[in-house]
Scaffold this motif. Structure first.
Motif, PDB file in Angstrom:
ATOM      1  N   SER A 227       3.202 -24.923 -19.312  1.00 49.07           N
ATOM      2  CA  SER A 227       2.124 -25.448 -18.478  1.00 49.07           C
ATOM      3  C   SER A 227       2.583 -26.637 -17.643  1.00 49.07           C
ATOM      4  N   PRO A 228       2.558 -26.532 -16.311  1.00 42.35           N
ATOM      5  CA  PRO A 228       2.927 -27.676 -15.479  1.00 42.35           C
ATOM      6  C   PRO A 228       2.156 -28.949 -15.805  1.00 42.35           C
ATOM      7  N   LEU A 229       0.908 -28.831 -16.259  1.00 47.46           N
ATOM      8  CA  LEU A 229       0.134 -30.030 -16.598  1.00 47.46           C
ATOM      9  C   LEU A 229       0.821 -30.877 -17.658  1.00 47.46           C
ATOM     10  N   ASN A 230       1.617 -30.268 -18.507  1.00 41.99           N
ATOM     11  CA  ASN A 230       2.291 -31.023 -19.562  1.00 41.99           C
ATOM     12  C   ASN A 230       3.602 -31.643 -19.102  1.00 41.99           C
ATOM     13  N   HIS A 231       3.920 -31.481 -17.819  1.00 47.35           N
ATOM     14  CA  HIS A 231       5.153 -32.067 -17.284  1.00 47.35           C
ATOM     15  C   HIS A 231       4.881 -32.947 -16.065  1.00 47.35           C
ATOM     16  N   GLY A 232       3.606 -33.167 -15.741  1.00 45.74           N
ATOM     17  CA  GLY A 232       3.258 -33.814 -14.484  1.00 45.74           C
ATOM     18  C   GLY A 232       3.125 -35.312 -14.535  1.00 45.74           C
ATOM     19  N   GLY A 233       3.436 -35.932 -15.651  1.00 49.86           N
ATOM     20  CA  GLY A 233       3.259 -37.366 -15.753  1.00 49.86           C
ATOM     21  C   GLY A 233       4.483 -38.189 -15.416  1.00 49.86           C
ATOM     22  N   SER A 255      -5.442 -26.475  -9.979  1.00 49.48           N
ATOM     23  CA  SER A 255      -4.779 -27.304  -8.971  1.00 49.48           C
ATOM     24  C   SER A 255      -5.363 -28.706  -8.918  1.00 49.48           C
ATOM     25  N   GLU A 256      -6.660 -28.814  -9.108  1.00 46.67           N
ATOM     26  CA  GLU A 256      -7.290 -30.135  -9.082  1.00 46.67           C
ATOM     27  C   GLU A 256      -6.733 -31.029 -10.181  1.00 46.67           C
ATOM     28  N   ARG A 257      -6.595 -30.495 -11.362  1.00 45.92           N
ATOM     29  CA  ARG A 257      -6.104 -31.298 -12.486  1.00 45.92           C
ATOM     30  C   ARG A 257      -4.650 -31.709 -12.276  1.00 45.92           C
ATOM     31  N   LEU A 258      -3.831 -30.812 -11.743  1.00 46.18           N
ATOM     32  CA  LEU A 258      -2.431 -31.166 -11.524  1.00 46.18           C
ATOM     33  C   LEU A 258      -2.312 -32.222 -10.427  1.00 46.18           C
ATOM     34  N   ALA A 259      -3.085 -32.076  -9.350  1.00 47.10           N
ATOM     35  CA  ALA A 259      -3.040 -33.069  -8.280  1.00 47.10           C
ATOM     36  C   ALA A 259      -3.446 -34.445  -8.805  1.00 47.10           C
ATOM     37  N   LEU A 262      -0.578 -35.859 -10.983  1.00 52.37           N
ATOM     38  CA  LEU A 262       0.557 -36.294 -10.179  1.00 52.37           C
ATOM     39  C   LEU A 262       0.265 -37.626  -9.494  1.00 52.37           C
ATOM     40  N   ARG A 263      -0.918 -37.753  -8.933  1.00 49.61           N
ATOM     41  CA  ARG A 263      -1.273 -39.006  -8.255  1.00 49.61           C
ATOM     42  C   ARG A 263      -1.345 -40.168  -9.235  1.00 49.61           C
ATOM     43  N   ASN A 267       2.912 -40.126  -7.826  1.00 51.36           N
ATOM     44  CA  ASN A 267       3.566 -39.124  -6.995  1.00 51.36           C
ATOM     45  C   ASN A 267       2.689 -38.725  -5.815  1.00 51.36           C
ATOM     46  N   HIS A 268       3.315 -38.146  -4.802  1.00 49.50           N
ATOM     47  CA  HIS A 268       2.601 -37.664  -3.624  1.00 49.50           C
ATOM     48  C   HIS A 268       2.085 -36.257  -3.912  1.00 49.50           C
ATOM     49  N   ALA A 269       0.785 -36.059  -3.835  1.00 49.30           N
ATOM     50  CA  ALA A 269       0.184 -34.751  -4.083  1.00 49.30           C
ATOM     51  C   ALA A 269      -0.984 -34.542  -3.135  1.00 49.30           C
ATOM     52  N   GLU A 270      -0.884 -33.498  -2.310  1.00 47.22           N
ATOM     53  CA  GLU A 270      -1.961 -33.107  -1.415  1.00 47.22           C
ATOM     54  C   GLU A 270      -2.635 -31.864  -1.982  1.00 47.22           C
ATOM     55  N   LEU A 271      -3.959 -31.857  -1.986  1.00 47.84           N
ATOM     56  CA  LEU A 271      -4.717 -30.704  -2.448  1.00 47.84           C
ATOM     57  C   LEU A 271      -5.590 -30.204  -1.310  1.00 47.84           C
TER      58      LEU A 271
END
Length: 303
Positions: A227-233, A255-259, A262-263, A267-271
Protein backbone atom coordinates in the motif's frame (compact mmCIF):
# COMPACT_ATOMS: atom_id res chain seq x y z
CA UNK A 1 26.63 -40.18 -12.15
CA UNK A 2 26.76 -39.18 -15.81
CA UNK A 3 23.36 -38.67 -17.44
CA UNK A 4 22.57 -41.30 -20.02
CA UNK A 5 21.81 -40.63 -23.68
CA UNK A 6 18.67 -38.62 -24.17
CA UNK A 7 18.69 -37.26 -20.61
CA UNK A 8 18.10 -33.52 -20.59
CA UNK A 9 19.31 -31.25 -17.82
CA UNK A 10 18.37 -27.60 -17.53
CA UNK A 11 20.08 -25.28 -17.70
CA UNK A 12 22.85 -26.89 -19.76
CA UNK A 13 26.34 -26.17 -18.42
CA UNK A 14 27.01 -23.38 -20.91
CA UNK A 15 23.93 -21.52 -19.65
CA UNK A 16 24.33 -22.26 -15.94
CA UNK A 17 25.64 -18.74 -15.21
CA UNK A 18 23.01 -16.11 -16.06
CA UNK A 19 24.24 -13.83 -18.85
CA UNK A 20 24.55 -10.10 -18.46
CA UNK A 21 21.23 -8.52 -19.38
CA UNK A 22 20.94 -8.22 -23.16
CA UNK A 23 21.95 -4.77 -24.41
CA UNK A 24 19.60 -2.74 -26.59
CA UNK A 25 19.12 -3.64 -30.22
CA UNK A 26 19.40 -1.05 -32.97
CA UNK A 27 16.43 1.33 -33.25
CA UNK A 28 14.20 1.95 -36.23
CA UNK A 29 13.92 5.63 -37.13
CA UNK A 30 10.56 6.70 -38.56
CA UNK A 31 9.64 9.52 -40.88
CA UNK A 32 9.04 11.64 -37.78
CA UNK A 33 12.70 11.12 -36.77
CA UNK A 34 11.63 9.28 -33.61
CA UNK A 35 13.96 6.39 -32.80
CA UNK A 36 11.96 3.33 -31.73
CA UNK A 37 13.30 0.32 -29.88
CA UNK A 38 10.71 -2.46 -29.84
CA UNK A 39 10.74 -5.42 -27.47
CA UNK A 40 13.87 -4.72 -25.43
CA UNK A 41 14.32 -7.51 -22.87
CA UNK A 42 14.99 -5.78 -19.56
CA UNK A 43 14.68 -8.82 -17.27
CA UNK A 44 14.60 -12.60 -17.66
CA UNK A 45 14.05 -15.50 -15.27
CA UNK A 46 14.01 -19.18 -16.08
CA UNK A 47 10.39 -20.30 -16.32
CA UNK A 48 8.95 -16.82 -16.95
CA UNK A 49 8.33 -14.91 -20.15
CA UNK A 50 10.95 -12.25 -20.73
CA UNK A 51 9.87 -8.82 -19.53
CA UNK A 52 9.90 -6.39 -22.43
CA UNK A 53 9.83 -2.67 -22.92
CA UNK A 54 9.39 -0.44 -25.96
CA UNK A 55 11.29 2.85 -26.03
CA UNK A 56 10.61 5.83 -28.28
CA UNK A 57 13.14 8.67 -28.31
CA UNK A 58 12.24 11.98 -29.99
CA UNK A 59 14.78 14.03 -31.94
CA UNK A 60 16.52 16.40 -29.54
CA UNK A 61 19.65 18.48 -29.27
CA UNK A 62 20.56 16.66 -26.06
CA UNK A 63 19.43 13.41 -24.45
CA UNK A 64 15.82 13.76 -23.28
CA UNK A 65 14.27 12.73 -20.01
CA UNK A 66 12.21 9.53 -19.97
CA UNK A 67 8.68 8.70 -18.85
CA UNK A 68 8.01 5.06 -17.94
CA UNK A 69 4.39 4.15 -18.70
CA UNK A 70 2.91 1.37 -16.49
CA UNK A 71 -0.32 -0.18 -17.76
CA UNK A 72 -3.31 -1.13 -15.63
CA UNK A 73 -5.46 -4.24 -15.62
CA UNK A 74 -5.93 -5.23 -11.96
CA UNK A 75 -2.40 -6.74 -12.00
CA UNK A 76 -4.01 -9.64 -13.90
CA UNK A 77 -3.90 -8.49 -17.51
CA UNK A 78 -2.85 -5.60 -19.72
CA UNK A 79 -0.18 -4.86 -22.28
CA UNK A 80 2.54 -2.26 -22.58
CA UNK A 81 1.35 -1.29 -26.07
CA UNK A 82 -2.25 -0.44 -25.20
CA UNK A 83 -3.53 2.39 -22.97
CA UNK A 84 -7.05 2.14 -21.51
CA UNK A 85 -9.83 2.40 -24.11
CA UNK A 86 -10.67 5.96 -23.10
CA UNK A 87 -7.36 7.35 -24.44
CA UNK A 88 -5.55 6.65 -27.71
CA UNK A 89 -1.90 5.70 -27.93
CA UNK A 90 -1.22 8.74 -30.09
CA UNK A 91 -2.80 11.10 -27.58
CA UNK A 92 -1.00 9.52 -24.62
CA UNK A 93 2.42 8.56 -25.95
CA UNK A 94 2.43 11.01 -28.84
CA UNK A 95 1.86 13.94 -26.49
CA UNK A 96 4.93 12.98 -24.48
CA UNK A 97 7.08 12.67 -27.60
CA UNK A 98 5.84 16.00 -28.93
CA UNK A 99 6.81 17.53 -25.57
CA UNK A 100 10.37 16.31 -26.12
CA UNK A 101 10.25 13.40 -23.66
CA UNK A 102 11.22 9.81 -24.39
CA UNK A 103 8.60 7.16 -23.61
CA UNK A 104 9.28 3.66 -22.26
CA UNK A 105 6.24 1.38 -22.08
CA UNK A 106 6.80 -1.74 -20.01
CA UNK A 107 5.29 -5.14 -19.37
CA UNK A 108 5.53 -6.73 -15.93
CA UNK A 109 4.62 -10.07 -14.41
CA UNK A 110 0.92 -10.47 -13.78
CA UNK A 111 -0.33 -11.66 -10.42
CA UNK A 112 -0.95 -15.23 -11.57
CA UNK A 113 2.65 -15.44 -12.75
CA UNK A 114 4.08 -14.21 -9.47
CA UNK A 115 2.65 -12.45 -6.39
CA UNK A 116 3.62 -9.04 -5.08
CA UNK A 117 6.28 -7.62 -4.96
CA UNK A 118 7.23 -9.19 -8.33
CA UNK A 119 5.35 -6.44 -10.20
CA UNK A 120 7.23 -3.67 -8.38
CA UNK A 121 10.51 -5.54 -8.80
CA UNK A 122 9.90 -5.50 -12.55
CA UNK A 123 9.16 -1.77 -12.63
CA UNK A 124 12.39 -1.11 -10.78
CA UNK A 125 14.29 -3.47 -13.09
CA UNK A 126 13.07 -1.46 -16.09
CA UNK A 127 14.29 1.77 -14.44
CA UNK A 128 17.70 0.20 -13.76
CA UNK A 129 17.89 -1.01 -17.38
CA UNK A 130 17.15 2.45 -18.77
CA UNK A 131 19.74 4.03 -16.48
CA UNK A 132 22.37 1.39 -17.24
CA UNK A 133 22.04 1.81 -21.00
CA UNK A 134 21.17 5.52 -21.04
CA UNK A 135 24.31 6.43 -22.98
CA UNK A 136 23.70 3.82 -25.67
CA UNK A 137 20.02 4.77 -25.89
CA UNK A 138 20.85 8.51 -25.98
CA UNK A 139 18.48 9.32 -23.10
CA UNK A 140 19.09 11.15 -19.83
CA UNK A 141 19.12 8.50 -17.12
CA UNK A 142 19.12 11.15 -14.40
CA UNK A 143 15.64 12.34 -15.44
CA UNK A 144 13.17 9.46 -15.22
CA UNK A 145 9.50 9.82 -14.32
CA UNK A 146 6.74 7.24 -14.00
CA UNK A 147 3.11 7.41 -15.12
CA UNK A 148 0.56 4.67 -14.52
CA UNK A 149 -3.17 4.06 -14.49
CA UNK A 150 -5.18 1.92 -12.05
CA UNK A 151 -2.91 -1.03 -11.10
CA UNK A 152 -0.17 0.80 -12.98
CA UNK A 153 -0.88 3.94 -10.95
CA UNK A 154 -0.48 1.85 -7.80
CA UNK A 155 2.91 0.60 -9.05
CA UNK A 156 3.97 4.10 -10.15
CA UNK A 157 3.20 5.45 -6.68
CA UNK A 158 5.16 2.63 -5.04
CA UNK A 159 8.09 3.23 -7.39
CA UNK A 160 8.12 6.87 -6.31
CA UNK A 161 7.83 6.11 -2.60
CA UNK A 162 10.20 3.18 -2.11
CA UNK A 163 13.93 3.05 -2.55
CA UNK A 164 17.08 1.98 -0.77
CA UNK A 165 15.27 2.14 2.58
CA UNK A 166 13.08 -0.77 1.43
CA UNK A 167 15.55 -3.38 0.08
CA UNK A 168 12.94 -6.14 -0.06
CA UNK A 169 10.99 -4.04 -2.57
CA UNK A 170 13.98 -3.32 -4.83
CA UNK A 171 14.42 -6.82 -6.22
CA UNK A 172 17.36 -8.06 -8.25
CA UNK A 173 15.70 -8.69 -11.61
CA UNK A 174 17.61 -7.90 -14.77
CA UNK A 175 20.49 -5.57 -13.96
CA UNK A 176 20.63 -6.39 -10.28
CA UNK A 177 22.00 -3.16 -8.86
CA UNK A 178 21.47 0.50 -9.51
CA UNK A 179 19.49 3.60 -8.61
CA UNK A 180 15.70 3.21 -8.97
CA UNK A 181 14.63 6.64 -7.72
CA UNK A 182 12.38 8.69 -9.98
CA UNK A 183 11.99 12.43 -10.44
CA UNK A 184 8.20 12.65 -10.82
CA UNK A 185 5.07 10.49 -10.51
CA UNK A 186 1.73 10.72 -12.30
CA UNK A 187 -0.85 8.40 -10.75
CA UNK A 188 -4.20 8.01 -12.50
CA UNK A 189 -6.84 6.52 -10.14
CA UNK A 190 -4.39 4.12 -8.49
CA UNK A 191 -5.02 1.99 -5.43
CA UNK A 192 -3.23 3.39 -2.38
CA UNK A 193 -4.70 1.20 0.38
CA UNK A 194 -4.79 -2.43 -0.71
CA UNK A 195 -6.16 -3.65 2.60
CA UNK A 196 -9.24 -1.43 2.29
CA UNK A 197 -10.27 -3.29 -0.88
CA UNK A 198 -9.61 -6.83 0.31
CA UNK A 199 -12.96 -8.69 0.28
CA UNK A 200 -14.16 -10.56 3.35
CA UNK A 201 -15.02 -13.63 1.29
CA UNK A 202 -12.90 -13.49 -1.85
CA UNK A 203 -13.64 -15.58 -4.89
CA UNK A 204 -10.91 -17.53 -6.71
CA UNK A 205 -10.34 -14.72 -9.22
CA UNK A 206 -10.21 -11.79 -6.81
CA UNK A 207 -7.34 -9.57 -8.04
CA UNK A 208 -6.29 -8.37 -4.60
CA UNK A 209 -6.01 -11.87 -3.14
CA UNK A 210 -4.22 -13.07 -6.28
CA UNK A 211 -1.81 -10.14 -6.12
CA UNK A 212 -0.87 -10.82 -2.49
CA UNK A 213 -0.77 -14.62 -2.61
CA UNK A 214 0.09 -16.37 0.63
CA UNK A 215 -2.25 -17.57 3.35
CA UNK A 216 -5.21 -15.52 4.60
CA UNK A 217 -3.46 -14.89 7.92
CA UNK A 218 -0.56 -13.22 6.09
CA UNK A 219 -2.61 -10.94 3.86
CA UNK A 220 -2.89 -8.05 6.30
CA UNK A 221 0.88 -7.58 6.49
CA UNK A 222 1.27 -8.21 2.75
CA UNK A 223 -1.42 -5.63 1.99
CA UNK A 224 0.37 -3.11 4.21
CA UNK A 225 3.64 -3.59 2.32
CA UNK A 226 1.80 -3.22 -1.01
CA UNK A 227 0.00 0.00 0.00
CA UNK A 228 1.52 3.35 -1.04
CA UNK A 229 -0.16 4.95 1.99
CA UNK A 230 2.27 3.06 4.21
CA UNK A 231 5.27 4.56 2.42
CA UNK A 232 4.11 8.16 1.95
CA UNK A 233 5.47 9.75 5.08
CA UNK A 234 9.06 10.14 3.86
CA UNK A 235 10.65 12.52 1.32
CA UNK A 236 9.20 11.81 -2.13
CA UNK A 237 9.33 13.17 -5.69
CA UNK A 238 6.56 15.47 -6.92
CA UNK A 239 3.22 13.68 -7.39
CA UNK A 240 0.27 14.42 -9.63
CA UNK A 241 -2.79 12.35 -8.72
CA UNK A 242 -5.89 12.33 -10.94
CA UNK A 243 -9.08 10.54 -9.96
CA UNK A 244 -12.74 10.50 -10.98
CA UNK A 245 -15.20 11.65 -8.35
CA UNK A 246 -17.60 8.84 -9.31
CA UNK A 247 -15.05 6.02 -9.46
CA UNK A 248 -16.88 2.97 -8.08
CA UNK A 249 -13.97 0.57 -8.59
CA UNK A 250 -11.28 2.56 -6.75
CA UNK A 251 -12.89 5.36 -4.71
CA UNK A 252 -11.32 8.80 -4.98
CA UNK A 253 -10.52 8.64 -1.26
CA UNK A 254 -7.48 6.57 -2.22
CA UNK A 255 -5.90 9.52 -4.00
CA UNK A 256 -7.16 12.06 -1.49
CA UNK A 257 -5.55 10.25 1.42
CA UNK A 258 -2.22 9.84 -0.35
CA UNK A 259 -2.14 13.50 -1.40
CA UNK A 260 -2.85 14.57 2.18
CA UNK A 261 -0.13 12.28 3.55
CA UNK A 262 2.45 13.49 1.04
CA UNK A 263 1.73 17.14 1.79
CA UNK A 264 1.90 16.53 5.54
CA UNK A 265 5.41 15.13 5.01
CA UNK A 266 6.44 18.28 3.13
CA UNK A 267 6.23 16.79 -0.36
CA UNK A 268 4.72 18.32 -3.49
CA UNK A 269 1.39 16.64 -4.31
CA UNK A 270 -1.27 17.88 -6.72
CA UNK A 271 -4.70 16.25 -6.72
CA UNK A 272 -7.08 16.68 -9.64
CA UNK A 273 -10.63 15.47 -8.95
CA UNK A 274 -12.36 14.78 -12.27
CA UNK A 275 -16.07 15.61 -11.85
CA UNK A 276 -18.46 12.77 -12.67
CA UNK A 277 -15.76 10.46 -14.00
CA UNK A 278 -15.83 6.72 -13.45
CA UNK A 279 -12.79 4.42 -13.47
CA UNK A 280 -10.54 4.83 -16.55
CA UNK A 281 -12.07 8.33 -16.81
CA UNK A 282 -15.31 7.19 -18.37
CA UNK A 283 -17.66 10.18 -18.78
CA UNK A 284 -14.72 12.62 -18.90
CA UNK A 285 -12.88 14.60 -21.57
CA UNK A 286 -9.50 12.88 -21.36
CA UNK A 287 -7.61 15.31 -23.62
CA UNK A 288 -7.12 18.05 -20.99
CA UNK A 289 -6.14 15.41 -18.39
CA UNK A 290 -3.41 14.09 -20.68
CA UNK A 291 -2.24 17.64 -21.41
CA UNK A 292 -1.95 18.49 -17.71
CA UNK A 293 -0.13 15.22 -16.98
CA UNK A 294 2.34 15.81 -19.81
CA UNK A 295 2.93 19.42 -18.70
CA UNK A 296 3.61 18.20 -15.14
CA UNK A 297 6.15 15.65 -16.34
CA UNK A 298 7.76 18.08 -18.76
CA UNK A 299 8.19 20.61 -15.95
CA UNK A 300 9.75 18.17 -13.50
CA UNK A 301 11.95 16.32 -16.03
CA UNK A 302 13.59 19.39 -17.51
CA UNK A 303 17.41 19.43 -17.58
Amino acid sequence: MTPGPGHITWPPPELAVPPVQLPPTEPVTGSDDVRRYDGLSYATNSGYRARLLDLSVPPAAEPPGVVVWIHGGAWMEGDRRHPPPTVSADLLFGSLLRAGLAVATIDYRHAREAPFPAQLHDVKAAIRYLRHYAGQLAIDGTRIGVWGESAGGHLAALAGLTGAAHPSLEGAEGIAEGDTTVAAVVDWYGITDVGALLPDRPGPDDPFVTLLGGEPADRTSLAAAASPLNHGGAPAPPFLLMHGTHDTLVPIEHSERLAELLRAAGNHAELVAVPGAEHIFLNADVGPLVARSVAFLEHHLRP
